[in-house]
Design a protein around this motif. Sequence first.
Motif, PDB file in Angstrom:
ATOM      1  N   SER A 345     137.784  68.838  14.569  1.00 40.74           N
ATOM      2  CA  SER A 345     137.131  67.347  14.571  1.00 40.74           C
ATOM      3  C   SER A 345     136.918  66.914  13.220  1.00 40.74           C
ATOM      4  N   ASP A 346     136.764  65.621  12.820  1.00 38.27           N
ATOM      5  CA  ASP A 346     136.780  65.022  11.540  1.00 38.27           C
ATOM      6  C   ASP A 346     135.397  65.760  10.907  1.00 38.27           C
ATOM      7  N   ASP A 347     134.373  66.116  11.447  1.00 34.99           N
ATOM      8  CA  ASP A 347     133.299  66.609  10.558  1.00 34.99           C
ATOM      9  C   ASP A 347     133.113  68.057  10.771  1.00 34.99           C
ATOM     10  N   GLY A 348     134.347  68.768  11.279  1.00 32.77           N
ATOM     11  CA  GLY A 348     134.427  70.254  10.942  1.00 32.77           C
ATOM     12  C   GLY A 348     133.356  70.959  11.722  1.00 32.77           C
ATOM     13  N   LYS A 349     132.970  70.449  12.694  1.00 27.99           N
ATOM     14  CA  LYS A 349     131.833  71.210  13.413  1.00 27.99           C
ATOM     15  C   LYS A 349     132.818  71.588  14.860  1.00 27.99           C
ATOM     16  N   GLN A 350     133.989  71.144  15.307  1.00 29.50           N
ATOM     17  CA  GLN A 350     134.409  71.478  16.634  1.00 29.50           C
ATOM     18  C   GLN A 350     135.942  71.872  16.090  1.00 29.50           C
ATOM     19  N   VAL A 351     136.470  72.644  17.189  1.00 31.09           N
ATOM     20  CA  VAL A 351     137.755  73.288  17.085  1.00 31.09           C
ATOM     21  C   VAL A 351     138.297  73.645  18.618  1.00 31.09           C
ATOM     22  N   ARG A 352     139.457  73.295  18.841  1.00 29.91           N
ATOM     23  CA  ARG A 352     140.260  73.601  20.203  1.00 29.91           C
ATOM     24  C   ARG A 352     141.488  74.009  19.860  1.00 29.91           C
ATOM     25  N   HIS A 353     142.144  74.414  20.872  1.00 31.16           N
ATOM     26  CA  HIS A 353     143.448  74.829  20.912  1.00 31.16           C
ATOM     27  C   HIS A 353     144.513  73.660  21.490  1.00 31.16           C
ATOM     28  N   GLY A 354     145.533  73.458  20.680  1.00 28.63           N
ATOM     29  CA  GLY A 354     146.514  72.129  20.994  1.00 28.63           C
ATOM     30  C   GLY A 354     148.002  72.773  21.548  1.00 28.63           C
ATOM     31  N   GLU A 355     148.563  72.111  22.039  1.00 31.29           N
ATOM     32  CA  GLU A 355     149.806  72.485  22.546  1.00 31.29           C
ATOM     33  C   GLU A 355     150.889  72.510  21.713  1.00 31.29           C
ATOM     34  N   LEU A 356     150.861  71.879  20.766  1.00 32.80           N
ATOM     35  CA  LEU A 356     151.996  71.534  19.573  1.00 32.80           C
ATOM     36  C   LEU A 356     151.612  72.103  18.193  1.00 32.80           C
ATOM     37  N   ASN A 357     152.578  72.573  17.630  1.00 35.93           N
ATOM     38  CA  ASN A 357     152.291  73.034  16.278  1.00 35.93           C
ATOM     39  C   ASN A 357     152.042  71.859  15.375  1.00 35.93           C
ATOM     40  N   GLN A 358     151.195  71.628  14.519  1.00 36.36           N
ATOM     41  CA  GLN A 358     150.788  70.463  13.479  1.00 36.36           C
ATOM     42  C   GLN A 358     151.400  70.951  12.130  1.00 36.36           C
ATOM     43  N   VAL A 359     151.883  69.782  11.678  1.00 36.93           N
ATOM     44  CA  VAL A 359     152.413  69.805  10.217  1.00 36.93           C
ATOM     45  C   VAL A 359     151.357  70.067   9.075  1.00 36.93           C
ATOM     46  N   LEU A 360     151.176  71.212   8.529  1.00 35.48           N
ATOM     47  CA  LEU A 360     149.923  71.480   7.883  1.00 35.48           C
ATOM     48  C   LEU A 360     150.513  72.007   6.277  1.00 35.48           C
ATOM     49  N   SER A 361     149.724  71.867   5.296  1.00 35.55           N
ATOM     50  CA  SER A 361     150.205  72.509   4.151  1.00 35.55           C
ATOM     51  C   SER A 361     150.150  73.966   4.195  1.00 35.55           C
ATOM     52  N   ASP A 362     151.296  74.576   3.593  1.00 35.22           N
ATOM     53  CA  ASP A 362     151.226  76.077   3.584  1.00 35.22           C
ATOM     54  C   ASP A 362     150.228  76.649   2.351  1.00 35.22           C
ATOM     55  N   ASN A 363     149.653  77.632   2.690  1.00 32.59           N
ATOM     56  CA  ASN A 363     148.588  78.062   1.696  1.00 32.59           C
ATOM     57  C   ASN A 363     148.227  79.758   2.200  1.00 32.59           C
ATOM     58  N   ARG A 364     147.983  80.314   1.149  1.00 31.42           N
ATOM     59  CA  ARG A 364     147.911  81.936   1.544  1.00 31.42           C
ATOM     60  C   ARG A 364     146.480  81.827   2.376  1.00 31.42           C
ATOM     61  N   LYS A 365     145.610  80.918   2.530  1.00 32.94           N
ATOM     62  CA  LYS A 365     144.401  81.154   3.181  1.00 32.94           C
ATOM     63  C   LYS A 365     144.605  80.641   4.747  1.00 32.94           C
ATOM     64  N   ARG A 366     145.880  80.524   5.082  1.00 27.82           N
ATOM     65  CA  ARG A 366     145.951  80.159   6.567  1.00 27.82           C
ATOM     66  C   ARG A 366     146.348  81.076   7.619  1.00 27.82           C
TER      67      ARG A 366
END
Length: 504
Positions: A345-366
Amino acid sequence: MQPGMKVTQLDCLCVILLYLLHTAGSEKFEVLGPTDPIVAVAGDDIILPCYLKPNISAEDMTVDWLNLDFLDGRVFRYQNQRIIRDDQIPYYRGRTSLFQEELWRGNTSLILTRVQGTDEGHYKCLIQSKSWYDDFTIQVLVKAVGSKPVVSIEGHREGGMGLLCETEGWHPEPELVWLDSKGVHLSAGPPEIHRDLDGFYRVKQHVIVQETDTNRFTCRVQQSRINEKMETEIHLPSEIFYTAPWRMAFIVLCCLGAIAVIGLSLAIYYMCNKKVHLKKESDELWEQNHELCEQKYDRTEELRILTSQLDFVNTNWSPDFENIRRHAVDVTLDPDTAHCKLILSDDGKQVRHGELNQVLSDNRKRYKNWSGVLGNVGFSGKFYYEVKVEGKTEWTLGVVIQSINRNESFIPIPNNGYWTVELKDEEYTANADSHVTLLLREKPLKVGVFVDYEKCQVSFYDVEARCHIYSFTDCSFTEKLYPFFNPGDSDSISLVVCPVDATD
């Protein structure tokens, strides 16, 4: 020609001066330690001293501890201000650490806990900066005093009576010696030497003795390097030497024959009375079944009463739990650590599983191979947070260490830096080193996670039912802990980080 030669000499002089200035400004140091071997007692914790001279900071350097008796003998590595465990020798895992709070003053000493026999050897302390490196080698000797010798009689052998002496738990390898009553060495067979997985020695040795005036014999175990010696004496009665093997065999055969006759008689008697016994046993089984049914009813009623009492206890806040909730912290999810299929979520308080891979920045923390996301702040004191899990069929919650490897598949257990509880396939499990199945009376709607860093404990609570779920104890923390979340992939309901009100 003379003016040209002056320019060349000046150029050379400038180059030399620049080189000397660069060399004088480079970061040079020595790695120092003890010159005498370190003698460690098995089971104890030891420190392998190593430090820099001058006492400059090693926080941005690479600290390697190597066991030179192994081809790939990495005992411990500190690099880029974190601990690297990828190529560590397996049996050093969880037993090695540095004084990280002392790195700034050049102290790179290694702490080695629960010393075992395989730890004996030569250890190299190798320190590297961007422009310099040096090392120092330390010898470690392990001392372990084993068990007192155990002597047993093996029976008649060609030439006399066979005896066996055994002892275990020694390091270094001990020597077994057989002696007669006058202290004279007896001629014995070659020792049988075994070494267990922890590097400790077990030795046994056979000897054949003949009758003497005392019939007293001694087995002695000795280790000269650690100056230890133990012995056990055995006295053999004279009669044992006169019982000839053929006589022993005859006695054994007679006994076996008598047993066979008695057994056959009992079998015949049993066959004759079988019908009577079967009828009697059938009646007894019916009576026992009736009694068991009555006992089952009584136990069910007792369980109902105890359950109601347990419900009463669990529906009241305890002072301890109320105090725990006062250590609540504000947890926000870190999008840089989230797996590509997780939606925050935008406020960083919720998380759920999605069906598709999102295009995200690659970093060693992920996270790359597991649907996980961490909180954006790590903690090292007492802290508590709550997560809403209502309606979900799968989730994993807990805390992890900062330096976990997020690029590989793994088992989320304490040895890998995870302390978590999960719901999966309608079963609640605590992910201890050996998984623990949790038998909960109700499905938690909101889960509380509490960490007491100083007491090395991680606890989980059913917030709505107001009861304790599970606690990890005797944990080993050496760095900050981060809240961990995995919403699972069996539903699309979000895990929700809830605000904590200590008075609700």
